[in-house]
Design a protein around this motif. Sequence first.
Motif, mmCIF file in Angstrom:
data_model
loop_
_atom_site.group_PDB
_atom_site.id
_atom_site.type_symbol
_atom_site.label_atom_id
_atom_site.label_comp_id
_atom_site.label_asym_id
_atom_site.label_seq_id
_atom_site.Cartn_x
_atom_site.Cartn_y
_atom_site.Cartn_z
ATOM 1 N N GLN A 222 -15.247 -70.613 -66.372
ATOM 2 C CA GLN A 222 -14.876 -70.216 -65.383
ATOM 3 C C GLN A 222 -14.168 -68.472 -65.443
ATOM 4 O O GLN A 222 -14.605 -67.735 -65.396
ATOM 5 C CB GLN A 222 -13.465 -70.608 -64.174
ATOM 6 N N TYR A 223 -13.609 -69.231 -66.673
ATOM 7 C CA TYR A 223 -13.018 -67.699 -67.029
ATOM 8 C C TYR A 223 -13.979 -66.401 -67.805
ATOM 9 O O TYR A 223 -13.720 -65.822 -67.347
ATOM 10 C CB TYR A 223 -11.542 -68.092 -68.251
ATOM 11 N N ARG A 224 -14.664 -67.193 -68.529
ATOM 12 C CA ARG A 224 -15.361 -66.477 -69.191
ATOM 13 C C ARG A 224 -16.439 -65.967 -67.851
ATOM 14 O O ARG A 224 -16.769 -64.405 -67.763
ATOM 15 C CB ARG A 224 -16.607 -67.926 -70.275
ATOM 16 N N TYR A 225 -17.100 -66.729 -66.941
ATOM 17 C CA TYR A 225 -17.799 -65.801 -66.063
ATOM 18 C C TYR A 225 -17.184 -65.093 -65.527
ATOM 19 O O TYR A 225 -17.625 -63.689 -64.968
ATOM 20 C CB TYR A 225 -18.798 -67.422 -65.063
ATOM 21 N N LEU A 226 -15.253 -64.953 -64.882
ATOM 22 C CA LEU A 226 -14.802 -64.113 -64.603
ATOM 23 C C LEU A 226 -14.743 -62.829 -64.909
ATOM 24 O O LEU A 226 -14.961 -61.292 -64.883
ATOM 25 C CB LEU A 226 -13.828 -64.564 -63.720
ATOM 26 N N ILE B 38 -3.849 -64.100 -66.212
ATOM 27 C CA ILE B 38 -3.711 -64.042 -64.986
ATOM 28 C C ILE B 38 -5.014 -62.972 -64.648
ATOM 29 O O ILE B 38 -5.464 -62.607 -65.848
ATOM 30 C CB ILE B 38 -2.511 -63.557 -64.160
ATOM 31 N N LEU B 39 -5.883 -63.933 -64.001
ATOM 32 C CA LEU B 39 -6.805 -63.304 -63.528
ATOM 33 C C LEU B 39 -6.680 -63.258 -61.812
ATOM 34 O O LEU B 39 -6.403 -64.120 -61.301
ATOM 35 C CB LEU B 39 -8.534 -64.202 -63.653
ATOM 36 N N GLU B 40 -7.528 -62.089 -61.576
ATOM 37 C CA GLU B 40 -7.049 -61.311 -60.194
ATOM 38 C C GLU B 40 -8.590 -62.205 -59.401
ATOM 39 O O GLU B 40 -9.505 -61.000 -60.151
ATOM 40 C CB GLU B 40 -6.725 -60.150 -59.805
ATOM 41 N N ILE C 28 -3.334 -72.058 -59.097
ATOM 42 C CA ILE C 28 -3.643 -70.611 -58.439
ATOM 43 C C ILE C 28 -2.353 -70.736 -58.066
ATOM 44 O O ILE C 28 -1.308 -71.779 -57.436
ATOM 45 C CB ILE C 28 -4.138 -70.647 -56.912
ATOM 46 N N LYS C 29 -1.515 -69.339 -58.303
ATOM 47 C CA LYS C 29 -0.652 -68.692 -57.566
ATOM 48 C C LYS C 29 -0.430 -69.223 -56.004
ATOM 49 O O LYS C 29 -0.881 -68.640 -55.504
ATOM 50 C CB LYS C 29 0.097 -67.465 -57.939
ATOM 51 N N VAL C 30 0.574 -69.280 -55.668
ATOM 52 C CA VAL C 30 0.878 -69.792 -54.311
ATOM 53 C C VAL C 30 2.168 -69.567 -53.712
ATOM 54 O O VAL C 30 3.133 -69.327 -52.704
ATOM 55 C CB VAL C 30 0.791 -71.367 -54.074
ATOM 56 N N GLY C 31 3.574 -69.006 -54.501
ATOM 57 C CA GLY C 31 4.157 -68.402 -54.521
ATOM 58 C C GLY C 31 5.474 -67.521 -55.596
ATOM 59 O O GLY C 31 4.448 -67.940 -56.447
#
Length: 136
Positions: A120-124, A57-59, A29-32
């Motif tokens: 998770q990637y496939r679901y998203l 990257i997925l949002e 997860i991006k945190v900065g």
Amino acid sequence: MELYFSRNTSPLSRLIQYFTKGKWSHNAIKVGDYHIIDSRFPGGVRIRHFDLKDYEILEVEGDPRKALKHIEKRYDLRLFFWYGIKYGKSWNDPNQMICSELIAEASNDENLRGKTPSEQYRYLKNREKVIKDTKR
């Protein structure tokens, strides 16, 4: 919230991709601007300087701050091995965490729980496609 799905050429990454039948072996997860939070073996959950090489990257909806409460948790090796065989009840230790669990904790989507990074990637991506098709 920006999620990074990644892989590399290490034997462990390739093994994860093989057993999960997917493209990705890790997520964060991006945190900065230059930092991510993730869980890796052996260090566990930490904020790290961005060091991913091959990634997408997925949002998603979520709050990276939810992941911060898991800092210092050890990497859950038992759950890691369970994902390789998926036999019987999950070997999850609530006091330890793998990378995809961290994603599920920070997201607002219960469907991300109990999935590997590739799942998770496939679901998203499928959800993204359904949303686009519905908007037409």
